[in-house]
Every structure is written in C-alpha cells, then in structure tokens.
Motif scaffolding. Structure first.
Motif, short mmCIF file in Angstrom:
data_model
loop_
_atom_site.label_atom_id
_atom_site.label_comp_id
_atom_site.label_asym_id
_atom_site.label_seq_id
_atom_site.Cartn_x
_atom_site.Cartn_y
_atom_site.Cartn_z
N GLN A 39 0.84 -1.21 0.00
CA GLN A 39 0.00 0.00 0.00
C GLN A 39 0.87 1.26 0.00
O GLN A 39 0.60 2.21 -0.73
N LEU A 40 1.94 1.24 0.80
CA LEU A 40 2.86 2.39 0.82
C LEU A 40 3.52 2.58 -0.55
O LEU A 40 3.63 3.70 -1.05
N VAL A 41 3.93 1.49 -1.17
CA VAL A 41 4.54 1.56 -2.50
C VAL A 41 3.55 2.17 -3.51
O VAL A 41 3.92 3.02 -4.32
N GLN A 42 2.27 1.76 -3.41
CA GLN A 42 1.23 2.35 -4.29
C GLN A 42 1.14 3.86 -4.06
O GLN A 42 1.10 4.65 -5.01
N PHE A 43 1.07 4.24 -2.79
CA PHE A 43 1.02 5.68 -2.46
C PHE A 43 2.19 6.42 -3.09
O PHE A 43 2.04 7.49 -3.67
N MET A 44 3.39 5.82 -2.99
CA MET A 44 4.60 6.47 -3.52
C MET A 44 4.53 6.60 -5.03
O MET A 44 4.91 7.62 -5.59
N TRP A 89 15.96 7.30 -3.89
CA TRP A 89 14.57 7.55 -4.30
C TRP A 89 14.39 9.01 -4.69
O TRP A 89 13.63 9.33 -5.60
N GLN A 90 15.11 9.88 -4.00
CA GLN A 90 15.03 11.30 -4.34
C GLN A 90 15.60 11.53 -5.75
O GLN A 90 15.01 12.24 -6.56
N LYS A 91 16.72 10.89 -6.03
CA LYS A 91 17.33 11.02 -7.36
C LYS A 91 16.41 10.47 -8.45
O LYS A 91 16.39 10.95 -9.57
N GLN A 92 15.62 9.43 -8.09
CA GLN A 92 14.69 8.84 -9.06
C GLN A 92 13.38 9.61 -9.16
O GLN A 92 12.51 9.26 -9.96
N GLY A 93 13.22 10.65 -8.34
CA GLY A 93 11.98 11.43 -8.38
C GLY A 93 10.83 10.81 -7.60
O GLY A 93 9.69 11.26 -7.71
N LEU A 94 11.12 9.77 -6.82
CA LEU A 94 10.05 9.12 -6.04
C LEU A 94 9.71 9.92 -4.79
O LEU A 94 8.59 9.87 -4.29
N ILE A 95 10.71 10.60 -4.24
CA ILE A 95 10.44 11.52 -3.14
C ILE A 95 11.08 12.86 -3.48
O ILE A 95 11.99 12.92 -4.32
N HIS A 96 10.58 13.90 -2.85
CA HIS A 96 11.00 15.24 -3.29
C HIS A 96 11.76 16.00 -2.23
O HIS A 96 12.82 16.56 -2.51
N THR A 97 11.26 15.99 -1.03
CA THR A 97 11.92 16.73 0.03
C THR A 97 12.11 15.83 1.24
O THR A 97 11.21 15.06 1.57
N ILE A 98 13.26 15.97 1.88
CA ILE A 98 13.48 15.31 3.17
C ILE A 98 13.59 16.40 4.22
O ILE A 98 14.45 17.28 4.13
N ALA A 99 12.68 16.37 5.18
CA ALA A 99 12.77 17.28 6.34
C ALA A 99 13.18 16.42 7.52
O ALA A 99 12.63 15.34 7.71
#
Length: 245
Positions: free
Chosen positions: A12-17, A94-104
C-alpha cells in the motif's frame, strides 16, 4: 498499529509512492539509531542520569557551559564513529529517481546529506557547524571541542543546533510547510512526534500520511498507514517491492 510490517501494508505504501506527484519525508531520531546514534528520548538514552532535555537548552548554554560543552562534545565524538545506513542511502536514491521530493529532518547529524540527498531541510539545525552564541560569528568544530572562546568577541562557541527554548529556523520551517501543503504523501520515519512544532506537520497536509516507527506513538494522530518496525528494515523492504510492484 500493525505488528511489524505486513507485506500488504508495504505494498500500500509503494502504491502511495507511485501515485504521488509530491512526497515529503519527515525523519526523527529513530532514523539514526541504526547508525549507532543514541536516541536521547528513550529511557536508556539518559546521559549520566541527567535528562538530556535539561542540557540541550539555552539556560545550560548560558549558565552551565561546562555541562553543555561536555554533553555536546560527547555527542560529536560519538557521531564520529557513525555513518549513514542503507536506509539513508535508499532515501537519497529515491530522491534522485523522483520518487520523493523533500526530506525534512529533526536530526542534526547530516546523515541524509552524507548519503547523497539534496534539498534536505534541517529543522533542528546541524551539529556539524558552529558559531559564537554571543556574536553569531562562524566558528570551527575544533575550536568548540578545545573549549576555546570566540576569536571575535570571546563568547562561548556552540553547535548550530536548535536548543529547547529557541525557535526553529524560520526559512527552513516555511520551506517545509510549503512542501507539506503541496504533498500528496507525507512519510514520517522514526519520530515519536513529541516535539512541538514539528509534531504538527502531519496534520497540515491534505495528502496521505504514513508513519513508520518502532514504537507506538501516543496521541491523536490519524495516519492512513502505520508500519511498525526499524527504519532501515522497512525501507529495504519498500525498496524491494518498488522494483517489482
């Protein structure tokens, strides 16, 4: 809370991502414990039988500099033996792949940046940089560790971390808020969400919210998904499924 990370929950998390066009990661101390960094909020994390929360304060810095200096020197020496773990590297990838955008992050150890992440918002500052508490002039780690005064004004040197009793860096906070408001997905990793105002962030998004944490989180947070487990383990499983789902 799920007992350990069930495969369906991770799917489910992977789907969300995969569906999200803007994903924000929010990390806390539990993200760094697997690198060997002690979590000062856990019961075993108490230092010399002193609650670290009473040392990481403006009062200690100004009125008990010896204790303050000893505490942060110990933390700096402890960190010198630690490195980012696979989970930090996965987030950076994942950030480099565009799967996530910002890390806070609430962590001050710079592990996300060391693992290659960019656009890391350090909400509680960094223990890797230093300045004079009195005049604000930049300083060096060695000057702090040797307990030397500021060369500019003779004031006490401190790490550039946010202490209890200090506001968060305004620009960083505003950046994170913008990302949270824009997010389709916010993944909270390794934080008990005890510290204000960072604990308000998951409620400020209209996107899906996921909590990945080793312990139950007290409070009235309504997460869409809760995955119980160690950060590194769960992130490795997410990465495996990202490749096949």
């Amino acid at each position: 809370m799920h007992n350990h990370a069930k495969r369906e929950t991770i799917i489910q998390l992977v789907q969300f991502m995969k569906e999200s066009s803007h994903t924000v990661i929010l990390t806390g101390a539990g993200m760094s414990t697997e690198s060997g960094v002690p979590d000062f909020r856990s019961k075993s994390g108490w230092w010399k039988n002193i609650d670290p929360r009473s040392v990481a304060t403006v009062e200690a810095l100004e009125e008990n500099y010896d204790l303050f200096h000893e505490f942060y020197s110990m933390r700096i020496h402890a960190l010198a033996k630690c490195l980012p773990h696979k989970g930090h590297h996965l987030l950076a990838n994942w950030q480099k792949q565009g799967l996530i955008h910002t890390i806070a992050t609430q962590n001050v150890d710079n592990f996300h940046q060391m693992a290659g992440a960019s656009n890391v918002q350090t909400l509680h500052g960094s223990i890797r940089s230093f300045r004079c508490h009195h005049c604000g002039a930049p300083s060096k780690e060695n000057t702090f560790l040797l307990k030397e005064p500021c060369t500019n004004c003779g004031g006490n040197i401190r790490p550039e971390v946010v202490l209890f009793g200090e506001p968060l860096p305004e620009k960083t906070w505003q950046n994170v808020l913008q990302h949270i408001h824009k997010a389709d997905l916010v993944i909270v990793i390794g934080t008990s969400l005890e510290v204000y105002p960072v604990n308000q962030l998951p409620e400020m998004t209209n996107g899906h919210t996921v909590l990945l944490n080793l312990e139950e989180v007290e409070g009235k947070y309504e997460f869409d998904l809760m995955i119980k487990g160690k950060a590194k383990d769960v992130l490795e499983r997410v990465d495996e499924l990202l490749k096949i789902v």
